[in-house]
Design a protein around this motif. Structure first.
Motif: not given
Length: 107
Positions: A39-43
């Motif tokens: 997953t992306a760090s933002s999520d």
């Protein structure tokens, strides 16, 4: 349900998707039932809450998140070795995650 749940985090969640597939192939070759996802760090916080991983593996480009996650999570948090990440060595990254989980279980 998988024996191990391994979550990888990178900037956008894209660069780790190839590593995830290589780790899954290595797990299958070893007969391990593992749920490996990126997953992306933002999520990442949302995914941690919904997926409850056994271990969090950070891509080298987001290593700055290590202390923050270590302080707020009660699961192991590791930075993926830069060389293994660059070479997309799924087998080595998987083995590292499993060794960390094994040493945690032995405590």
């Amino acid at each position: 349900m998988a024996d191990k749940k391994i979550m990888l985090v990178c900037n956008a969640g894209m660069s780790t998707s190839l590593l995830v597939s290589k780790m899954q192939k290595a797990a299958e070759a070893d007969g391990l039932d593992a749920d490996i996802f990126a997953t992306a760090s933002s999520d990442a916080d949302n995914k941690i809450e919904s997926e409850h991983p056994d271990i969090l593996m950070l891509g080298p480009q987001v290593r700055y998140l290590l202390k923050s996650y270590q302080s707020k999570l009660d699961i192991p948090v590791e930075v993926i070795n830069m060389q293994d990440y660059g070479l997309m060595n799924g087998d080595k990254v998987l083995k590292h995650a499993l060794s960390v989980l094994d040493s945690e279980a032995a405590k």
